[in-house]
Design a protein around this motif. Structure first.
Motif, PDB file in Angstrom:
ATOM      1  N   LEU A 178     -18.681  40.412 -63.297  1.00 26.47           N
ATOM      2  CA  LEU A 178     -18.658  41.721 -63.943  1.00 26.47           C
ATOM      3  C   LEU A 178     -18.526  41.585 -65.450  1.00 26.47           C
ATOM      4  O   LEU A 178     -17.866  40.667 -65.967  1.00 26.47           O
ATOM      5  CB  LEU A 178     -17.514  42.562 -63.377  1.00 26.47           C
ATOM      6  CG  LEU A 178     -17.834  43.182 -62.015  1.00 26.47           C
ATOM      7  CD1 LEU A 178     -16.557  43.584 -61.286  1.00 26.47           C
ATOM      8  CD2 LEU A 178     -18.755  44.383 -62.175  1.00 26.47           C
TER       9      LEU A 178
ATOM     10  N   ASP B  93     -20.479  47.002 -67.473  1.00 26.23           N
ATOM     11  CA  ASP B  93     -20.560  47.547 -66.129  1.00 26.23           C
ATOM     12  C   ASP B  93     -19.554  48.678 -65.919  1.00 26.23           C
ATOM     13  O   ASP B  93     -19.558  49.331 -64.869  1.00 26.23           O
ATOM     14  CB  ASP B  93     -20.305  46.455 -65.086  1.00 26.23           C
ATOM     15  CG  ASP B  93     -21.378  45.389 -65.069  1.00 26.23           C
ATOM     16  OD1 ASP B  93     -21.032  44.197 -64.952  1.00 26.23           O
ATOM     17  OD2 ASP B  93     -22.576  45.739 -65.163  1.00 26.23           O
TER      18      ASP B  93
ATOM     19  N   VAL C  49     -28.350  44.287 -63.284  1.00 26.19           N
ATOM     20  CA  VAL C  49     -27.391  43.781 -62.282  1.00 26.19           C
ATOM     21  C   VAL C  49     -28.009  42.744 -61.351  1.00 26.19           C
ATOM     22  O   VAL C  49     -27.298  42.179 -60.508  1.00 26.19           O
ATOM     23  CB  VAL C  49     -26.781  44.930 -61.454  1.00 26.19           C
ATOM     24  CG1 VAL C  49     -26.193  45.995 -62.371  1.00 26.19           C
ATOM     25  CG2 VAL C  49     -27.809  45.537 -60.500  1.00 26.19           C
TER      26      VAL C  49
END
Length: 121
Positions: A85, A89, A63
């Motif tokens: 995103l 995720d 991330v």
């Protein structure tokens, strides 16, 4: 009693953004580290990001550069801004905090109930 309550999860398309919030409440004397974890179906819970009381941060490699953790010590809140995103995720995201509560006398780790984040491709 101490409670952590998350909010801000939902369904978003790949490339989109979400902001998670977590509020700690109860008889809190102090909060040390706060963090966000996630658990996808069939996988173990993993650390996403953590932040110390002083503001030092730590992120999972997956991330870095996309997610930002922050906190408001005056409000006993922690946030996770998630940008760019990806479908991978998708998970239930949990808030965690190391809290010294009034009646306990020792620091304990508390968890929120979790909030679902779903990223569609």
């Amino acid at each position: 009693q101490v409670q952590l309550v998350e909010s801000g999860g939902g369904l978003v398309q790949a490339g989109g953004s979400l902001r998670l919030s977590c509020a700690a409440s109860g008889s809190i004397l102090s909060i040390n580290a706060m963090g966000w974890y996630r658990q996808a179906p069939g996988k173990q819970r993993e650390l996403v990001a953590a932040i110390t009381k002083g503001g030092s941060t730590n992120y999972a490699d997956s991330v870095k550069g996309r997610f930002t953790i922050s906190r408001d010590n005056a409000k006993n809140m922690v946030y996770l801004q998630m940008n760019s995103l990806k479908p991978e995720d998708t998970a239930v995201y949990y808030c965690n905090a190391d809290i010294l509560a009034q009646i306990m006398g020792v620091i304990r780790s508390f968890w929120g109930q979790g909030t679902q984040v779903t990223v569609s491709s």
